[in-house]
Scaffold this active site. Structure first.
Site, PDB file in Angstrom:
ATOM      1  N   SER A 107       0.785  -1.230   0.000  1.00 47.10           N
ATOM      2  CA  SER A 107       0.000   0.000   0.000  1.00 47.10           C
ATOM      3  C   SER A 107       0.817   1.281   0.000  1.00 47.10           C
ATOM      4  O   SER A 107       0.236   2.375  -0.100  1.00 47.10           O
ATOM      5  CB  SER A 107      -0.965   0.006   1.193  1.00 47.10           C
ATOM      6  OG  SER A 107      -2.076  -0.820   0.932  1.00 47.10           O
ATOM      7  N   LYS A 110      -0.012   3.620  -2.795  1.00 49.54           N
ATOM      8  CA  LYS A 110      -1.103   4.603  -2.768  1.00 49.54           C
ATOM      9  C   LYS A 110      -0.588   6.033  -2.817  1.00 49.54           C
ATOM     10  O   LYS A 110      -1.329   6.960  -3.179  1.00 49.54           O
ATOM     11  CB  LYS A 110      -1.979   4.389  -1.528  1.00 49.54           C
ATOM     12  CG  LYS A 110      -2.830   3.132  -1.577  1.00 49.54           C
ATOM     13  CD  LYS A 110      -3.720   3.020  -0.344  1.00 49.54           C
ATOM     14  CE  LYS A 110      -4.675   1.831  -0.436  1.00 49.54           C
ATOM     15  NZ  LYS A 110      -4.009   0.533  -0.369  1.00 49.54           N
ATOM     16  N   SER A 294      -5.623   3.675   4.509  1.00 50.13           N
ATOM     17  CA  SER A 294      -5.203   2.729   3.480  1.00 50.13           C
ATOM     18  C   SER A 294      -6.429   2.128   2.778  1.00 50.13           C
ATOM     19  O   SER A 294      -6.576   0.913   2.653  1.00 50.13           O
ATOM     20  CB  SER A 294      -4.322   1.612   4.062  1.00 50.13           C
ATOM     21  OG  SER A 294      -3.522   1.036   3.050  1.00 50.13           O
TER      22      SER A 294
END
Length: 470
Positions: A107, A110, A294
């Site tokens: 993640s 992102k 997240s």
């Protein structure tokens, strides 16, 4: 007794936090602004970069910094992590362990879609609409027609009557109220339209249990409460988010006294006219929510919306092309990136740690002020988001409140990428990517590295002077 260095560091952190909270680091939109170089900043521009930071603070010595991190990096639970540390002001590389070797980011990826969205439409809102087609030849709001709930890629649309927390999302109840106010008393059909997005709803490299474990919903432009069974629920997501959202909408219409016939999904008729609409919070606010929590659904939605803005398919492949294309236009390196989604859920994603750092540095430098929302969205160690329950043990507590970073955890990677002001008052950017399976011990080991970096007073000793004790 408090040392002058620690006082200066605390002052810098206080000023930085105040600027972030006051919004002074989130100046106006940059959509349409021509690409600009993100090269080395001059010391005189330090206050423009981040208020409260001293451009004259000593830059760490690469050798001293490497020595400071050597022990934590050798934790066997990390299985030999990649590590990349850069001085935010000058761009000087202070530590490079496979920093230019593509690795699975999880993640931390992102940060890339956040940058693309902020550079493209930071102040846009996602508008969910309801359109109506009356029976043939009847008046515009005559009973017995077809009502479509049309998704705009806003997974934060909620069925909650009074949503808690921040930001306040768009409410399904407001759509129902507007339908009633339009004078519609009965419909033969209620249809959910999630056709804004195209292609598969799961990416290569997504594990079969992601949906059933509640990590993400199958990607759809029409979602209610991110595909969860109810506002605030946990656990499995809906296998068909558009159908689930439409069923709830139909039920809410009935509760409001509107007669409803069948419920299904499909594209809206172009001739149908709008009778209701609700808007999401601005994209910059959604980006902060995505980073802090997240949120995989938001990441994939924002990636597809960037793709549509660039005239690309609103699919996994289109989102990847759109995000990497936007980064390239910003002057950020994308060589070596091989991506299958933009949320980082795919175990097949690869990107250089150096690219993650370049993304973070783009938000620090003054060239693109709209990107500063990337910094405000990063979780704060021990206080917020996915770092709220970390940095609590004796050997990591010193990093609480000091480290701001995006987390990343998958079966084949545990990662942390963010920023910290070191003990000498220097802003450092870091990325640590471990090829180890996610366990609590792995996270704690990453936290120890970041804490060691925060405690680093790693200036080069003066000629003939002993190295400072730590």
């Amino acid at each position: 007794m408090t040392s002058p260095a620690s006082v200066a560091r605390t002052g810098a952190l206080t000023a930085l936090a105040g600027a972030l909270l006051a919004g002074s680091l989130a100046a106006g939109p940059a959509a349409g602004h021509p690409p600009a170089s993100l090269g080395t900043a001059t010391p005189g521009s330090a206050r423009t970069i981040l208020p409260g930071l001293d451009a004259a603070a000593p830059t760490p010595s690469p050798a001293a910094l490497a020595a400071q991190l050597a022990g934590p990096l050798q934790d066997p639970g990390l299985a030999g992590p990649a590590a990349y540390v850069v001085d935010a002001l000058t761009g000087k590389v202070l530590l490079d362990i496979r920093g230019r070797t593509p690795a699975t980011p999880a993640s931390t990826l992102k940060t890339a879609v956040a940058t693309a969205a902020l550079a493209t439409f930071p102040d846009a809102r996602l508008r969910t609409t309801v359109v109506y087609s009356p029976p043939t030849g009847a008046a515009a709001t005559a009973p017995g027609g077809t009502l479509w709930l049309v998704g705009a890629g806003d997974p934060t649309l909620t069925a909650a009557a009074r949503p808690d927390g921040y930001p306040t999302p768009a409410r399904l109840a407001d759509l129902v109220h507007q339908v009633r106010a339009a004078g519609i008393t009965s419909v033969s059909r209620v249809i959910g339209d999630g056709s804004l997005f195209t292609g598969p709803d799961r990416a290569p490299g997504w594990r079969d249990n992601y949906v059933t474990d509640g990590d993400v919903a199958p990607v759809s432009a029409l979602e209610l409460d991110a595909g969860r069974a109810a506002p605030g629920a946990t656990g499995a997501r809906a296998a068909d988010p558009a159908a689930a959202a439409t069923a709830v909408f139909g039920g809410a219409l009935r509760m409001a006294g509107i007669a409803v016939g069948s419920v299904g999904t499909g594209p809206a008729q172009p001739s149908a006219h709008q009778v209701a609409a609700v808007d999401s919070p601005p994209v910059r606010v959604l980006v902060r929510k995505m980073l802090s929590e997240s949120d995989n659904d938001l990441a994939e939605s924002l990636g597809r919306l960037v793709a549509r803005h660039r005239g690309l398919p609103a699919s996994f492949a289109g989102a990847v092309r759109a995000v990497t294309g936007t980064l390239a236009e910003l002057g950020l390196p994308t060589a070596g990136a091989s991506l299958y989604d933009v949320s980082g859920l795919s175990t097949s994603d690869l990107i250089e740690p150096a690219t993650l750092i370049a993304v973070l540095r783009a938000a620090v430098l003054p060239v693109r002020p709209a990107l500063r929302d990337l910094l405000t969205g990063l979780p704060v160690a021990g206080f917020s988001g996915t770092l709220g329950d970390r940095f609590t043990s004796g050997d990591t507590a010193a990093g609480a409140g000091e480290v701001r970073a995006k987390t990343g955890t998958l079966r084949n990677v545990s990662s942390l990428a963010g920023q910290v002001v070191d003990a000498d008052g220097r802003l450092l950017l870091f990325a640590f990517l471990s090829p180890a399976e996610e366990v609590s011990g792995t996270k704690a080991a990453l936290d120890r590295i970041a804490t060691a970096l925060a405690r680093c007073g790693c200036r080069a000793p003066a000629a003939g002077a002993p190295a400072p004790a730590r």
